[in-house]
Design a protein around this motif. Structure first.
Motif, PDB file in Angstrom:
ATOM      1  N   VAL A   1      -8.220  10.369 -12.611  1.00 20.14           N
ATOM      2  CA  VAL A   1      -7.652  10.126 -11.275  1.00 20.14           C
ATOM      3  C   VAL A   1      -8.554  10.753 -10.221  1.00 20.14           C
TER       4      VAL A   1
ATOM      5  N   TYR B   1       3.766  12.559 -14.587  1.00 17.61           N
ATOM      6  CA  TYR B   1       2.835  12.837 -15.697  1.00 17.61           C
ATOM      7  C   TYR B   1       2.703  14.341 -15.916  1.00 17.61           C
TER       8      TYR B   1
ATOM      9  N   LEU C   1      -3.617   1.928   4.585  1.00 18.75           N
ATOM     10  CA  LEU C   1      -2.732   2.578   5.562  1.00 18.75           C
ATOM     11  C   LEU C   1      -3.529   3.128   6.745  1.00 18.75           C
TER      12      LEU C   1
ATOM     13  N   SER D   1      -4.836   2.315  -1.326  1.00 19.59           N
ATOM     14  CA  SER D   1      -3.618   2.374  -0.494  1.00 19.59           C
ATOM     15  C   SER D   1      -3.855   3.216   0.754  1.00 19.59           C
ATOM     16  N   LEU D   2      -4.492   4.372   0.564  1.00 21.96           N
ATOM     17  CA  LEU D   2      -4.765   5.229   1.732  1.00 21.96           C
ATOM     18  C   LEU D   2      -5.682   4.502   2.715  1.00 21.96           C
TER      19      LEU D   2
ATOM     20  N   GLU E   1      -0.223  14.062 -23.734  1.00 13.25           N
ATOM     21  CA  GLU E   1      -0.727  12.999 -22.858  1.00 13.25           C
ATOM     22  C   GLU E   1      -0.160  11.642 -23.265  1.00 13.25           C
TER      23      GLU E   1
ATOM     24  N   PHE F   1       2.217   5.849  -7.218  1.00  8.92           N
ATOM     25  CA  PHE F   1       1.142   6.510  -7.961  1.00  8.92           C
ATOM     26  C   PHE F   1       1.271   8.027  -7.868  1.00  8.92           C
TER      27      PHE F   1
ATOM     28  N   LEU G   1       1.117   3.776  -3.078  1.00  8.77           N
ATOM     29  CA  LEU G   1       0.739   5.180  -2.877  1.00  8.77           C
ATOM     30  C   LEU G   1       1.843   6.114  -3.383  1.00  8.77           C
TER      31      LEU G   1
ATOM     32  N   LEU H   1      -6.230  12.120 -18.070  1.00  5.32           N
ATOM     33  CA  LEU H   1      -5.749  11.234 -17.014  1.00  5.32           C
ATOM     34  C   LEU H   1      -6.016  11.834 -15.638  1.00  5.32           C
ATOM     35  N   LEU H   2      -5.712  13.120 -15.498  1.00  2.00           N
ATOM     36  CA  LEU H   2      -5.913  13.771 -14.196  1.00  2.00           C
ATOM     37  C   LEU H   2      -7.386  13.772 -13.812  1.00  2.00           C
TER      38      LEU H   2
ATOM     39  N   ILE I   1      -5.231  16.055  -4.524  1.00  2.00           N
ATOM     40  CA  ILE I   1      -5.314  14.802  -3.754  1.00  2.00           C
ATOM     41  C   ILE I   1      -5.729  15.122  -2.314  1.00  2.00           C
TER      42      ILE I   1
ATOM     43  N   VAL J   1      -6.853   3.431 -12.741  1.00  2.00           N
ATOM     44  CA  VAL J   1      -5.993   2.546 -11.941  1.00  2.00           C
ATOM     45  C   VAL J   1      -5.241   3.367 -10.888  1.00  2.00           C
ATOM     46  N   ILE J   2      -4.711   4.522 -11.313  1.00  2.00           N
ATOM     47  CA  ILE J   2      -3.959   5.357 -10.357  1.00  2.00           C
ATOM     48  C   ILE J   2      -4.892   5.872  -9.259  1.00  2.00           C
TER      49      ILE J   2
ATOM     50  N   GLY K   1      -5.827   3.034  -7.066  1.00  2.00           N
ATOM     51  CA  GLY K   1      -4.641   2.610  -6.312  1.00  2.00           C
ATOM     52  C   GLY K   1      -4.376   3.530  -5.140  1.00  2.00           C
ATOM     53  N   ILE K   2      -4.445   4.841  -5.385  1.00  2.00           N
ATOM     54  CA  ILE K   2      -4.203   5.803  -4.295  1.00  2.00           C
ATOM     55  C   ILE K   2      -5.277   5.645  -3.225  1.00  2.00           C
TER      56      ILE K   2
ATOM     57  N   ALA L   1       0.845  -1.207   0.000  1.00  2.00           N
ATOM     58  CA  ALA L   1       0.000   0.000   0.000  1.00  2.00           C
ATOM     59  C   ALA L   1       0.877   1.252   0.000  1.00  2.00           C
TER      60      ALA L   1
END
Lengths: 438, 259
Positions: B6, A28, B152, B148-149, A136, A21, A18, B2-3, B212, B140-141, B144-145, A14
């Motif tokens: 996310v 990016y 944690l 993961s958070l 992109e 990413f 984190l 992408l952003l 974020i 996915v990002i 994933g974030i 994790a």
């Protein structure tokens, strides 16, 4: 079930995901920004080429296939002197030097306006959506491998955490493989700092346990030995007293019986201590169980004959690994119990044989037997069937506890069942295959 | 693109992940079974697919305000469920089955709303073709974030001492519960079911809703950079109700135990 490895791997994956990413996002954004800067520089180059083409009197008419993506204009004194095919006849933006964004023909455009020394204005414009798509694409190419490699990282973390936890696994295996009577301290070569405290505490516990076992071992033995001497003295005095008192004196008979019971109890406590599997190890050698049974049965004959009981020994010679002295004590106790609880003129049989590759010993009697509900408790110390305190049987309640100790020491099994007679108990001790000698 | 992916996916996944983390930590702390998790996941997933596939019907209802109203309703339901958990928490040992049911219901409700939003977005944009790669990578990002958070947060809660897990989890779940009211108010303001007042302040220069950190705060207590007066009033009332109810429940249960 909680697993340290699973928790650690989950937390590490994790945390790694984190940060990866977030780094990917950061990367990016940087990639997109750098690509945009690069494309701005290209726009400036295009403007310079346009200036060169204009000075050579060329440039009108555009770039055919790129007309919908790229527009240019050249202005002099407010007049459009050169332009691409798709270009409007008006200025895309007010003629002011620098980069700007503006809308035209349903698209957002990135525009560079440049003024030359000859007072010409060159305007070049690129479609923002195409620039963004390209930026992109470039940025995505750089972060996609990061996403694809993440499972590999997770696998690596799993393996590495497993390696990291090896000292803990080794320690738990060492403790697990310890024999029940092995109270030697645990030794780990160069243990990790996190385990030193645990190893120290375990070793301290083992030391205290060992000392406690030693105390227990010696206390019962010493106490029983100390009781033997006054008992012997008491016996001698009773014998002398018998000379002076009339025969059949009721008080003397009671005193003799009491001393006998006490003597038996002391011997049983000594035996119980001598056979405790927690503190002793058997002296194993190859023995013939049948001839051992013959010896013990013959030695017990006087007790049976006093009650006119019949005893028989069946079976065949079978050799096995065992402690001869302890097995003698086992059979003596079983025969002692059989004789005690079987009425006068009753029958007792001993059978020795081999079954499923392992030796077995069975003692059956024609006594009252033991109710099924009580069979589980008869191995408890000082437990007597019916618990009626019947002193007639002269039992200490320790015989079967001693038998069970010896059974445990031999890794054998003991079972109680109904005997082959009309009533009575059948006690069978089965030894494991590997204990049977060649 | 992408952003955008996310942020959208992160917003939804983070909220669900944090709810699961806090509820799991509470279940473990109360020594209850975590079976509720295994049957609320498929229920939430199927619910999200059904909700997403019925989107056209839902959206057309109530003069085009159907989707916002349905989401606001789910948010309101979430608040009530979380309020019940908070009230029953001092006597959790006596309500093990009810607690499991409530936790499953909370997760299912959250998954139906958040899962459907992700499905609609990902399916919609991915089918556009040229942006598919960016949408998938962004999703996915974001996921994933968020996950993961969540993991944690769960680890951090489990690492707390026994007397702190309960208090911290209660504060977190109460804030998340009240956060749903903030979101519901916003949805109802969007469809004019509540008057959209002037923004009381604009804190986007401190924490942008699109960052974020902004998404994290949104998931924890429904952070809004430009809240209206009505949002603040409702938020304060619901927060007071949540904490007040918990306080009285603790007092009552304490008195019953002493008696």
């Amino acid at each position: 079930m909680n697993s340290i490895r699973a928790s650690l791997v989950t937390m590490l994956v994790a945390a790694f995901a984190l940060t990866s990413f977030l780094a990917a996002l950061n990367g990016y954004q940087s990639s997109v920004s750098e690509t945009q800067k690069l494309m701005d520089a290209q726009l400036r180059h295009a403007s310079a080429i346009l200036e060169r083409a204009g000075s050579m009197g060329e440039g009108n008419g555009g770039l055919a296939e790129y007309d919908s993506e790229f527009i240019y204009q050249a202005w002099l004194d407010g007049e459009l002197i050169m332009s691409s095919l798709e270009s409007p006849i008006y200025a895309l933006e007010s003629l002011k030097e620098g980069y700007r964004d503006a809308n035209y023909a349903g698209y957002r455009w990135r525009i560079l306006t440049r003024r030359t020394a000859s007072d010409h204005w060159y305007v070049v414009a690129e479609r923002m959506d195409l620039r963004n798509a390209l930026a992109e694409k470039v940025a995505l190419e750089s972060i996609t491998p990061l996403l694809l490699w993440l499972p590999i990282s997770a696998l690596l973390i799993w393996v590495l955490v497993g390696w990291g936890l090896r000292p803990l696994r080794n320690l738990s295996r060492q403790i697990n493989m310890k024999r029940s009577d092995d109270l030697e301290p645990i030794y780990e070569h160069e243990p990790p700092a996190e385990l030193i405290q645990l190893i120290d505490s375990t070793n301290s516990l083992l030391a205290r346990l060992s000392a406690s076992f030693e105390r227990e071992k010696h206390f019962a033995a010493h106490a029983a030995h100390e009781l033997r001497t006054p008992l012997s003295v008491l016996k001698v005095h009773l014998h002398n007293l018998a000379e002076e008192l009339p025969e059949q004196h009721p008080g003397l008979a009671h005193a003799n019986a009491g001393v006998e019971r006490m003597h038996h109890l002391v011997e049983q406590i000594l035996d119980l201590n001598r056979t405790n599997p927690d503190i002793i190890q058997g002296m194993f050698k190859t023995i013939d169980l049948h001839s051992l049974a013959q010896r013990v049965t013959a030695a017990a004959w006087p007790a049976f004959s006093r009650k006119a009981q019949t005893i028989s020994l069946d079976g065949e010679a079978v050799s096995m690994q065992g402690d001869e002295s302890l097995l003698e004590t086992l059979l003596q106790n079983l025969l002692d119990n059989a004789s005690k609880y079987t009425p006068e003129a009753g029958e007792i049989s001993v059978t020795v044989g081999e079954r499923d590759g392992g030796a077995f010993l069975r003692v059956e009697d024609s006594g009252p037997g033991i109710p099924r509900s009580e069979r589980a408790h008869v191995f408890d110390r000082f437990y007597r069937v019916g618990n009626n305190g019947d002193s007639e049987s002269n039992g200490s309640g320790l015989g079967l506890s001693i038998v069970q100790h010896i059974v445990q020491l031999h890794g054998a099994r003991i079972s109680l069942a109904d005997s082959r007679y009309a009533s009575g108990l059948s006690v069978t001790v089965e030894f494991d295959t590997e204990e049977v000698g060649e | 693109m992408l952003l955008t992916s996310v942020i959208l996916v992160l917003r939804e996944v983070l909220e669900a992940a944090m709810l699961v983390s806090v509820l799991l930590a509470l279940s473990r702390h109360w020594q209850q079974s975590i079976n509720w998790l295994w049957w609320s996941l498929p229920v939430g997933l199927v619910g999200a697919i059904v909700f997403a596939s019925l989107l056209d019907v839902v959206t057309d209802a109530f003069d085009g305000a159907g989707q916002e109203l349905a989401n606001a309703l789910l948010q309101g339901l979430l608040y009530c469920l979380i309020l019940t958990i908070v009230v029953l928490s001092p006597s959790n040992a006596s309500h093990k089955r009810l607690m499991s049911f409530l936790m499953a219901a909370v997760l299912s409700c959250a998954m139906i709303r958040e899962g459907s939003e992700i499905l609609i977005y990902v399916v919609g944009f991915a089918s556009a073709g040229e942006h598919a790669a960016a949408v998938y990578a962004g999703s996915v990002i974001g996921a994933g974030i968020g996950v993961s958070l969540g993991v944690l947060l769960y680890s951090a809660l489990r690492a707390l001492s026994d007397d702190r897990i309960q208090a911290t989890s209660m504060v977190l779940i109460s804030l998340m519960g009240v956060g749903t009211i903030m979101q519901a108010t916003l949805l109802l303001e969007q469809v004019d079911w509540l008057p959209a007042g002037r923004a009381l302040w604009d804190s986007s220069w401190i924490v942008s809703e699109q960052s974020i950190a902004g998404q994290l705060l949104y998931a924890v207590f429904g952070y809004e950079a430009t809240p209206s007066v009505l949002q603040i009033v409702l938020y304060t009332v619901c927060l007071s109700v949540m904490f007040g109810a918990h306080y009285f429940s603790v007092m009552r249960w304490g008195n019953l135990n002493e008696a």
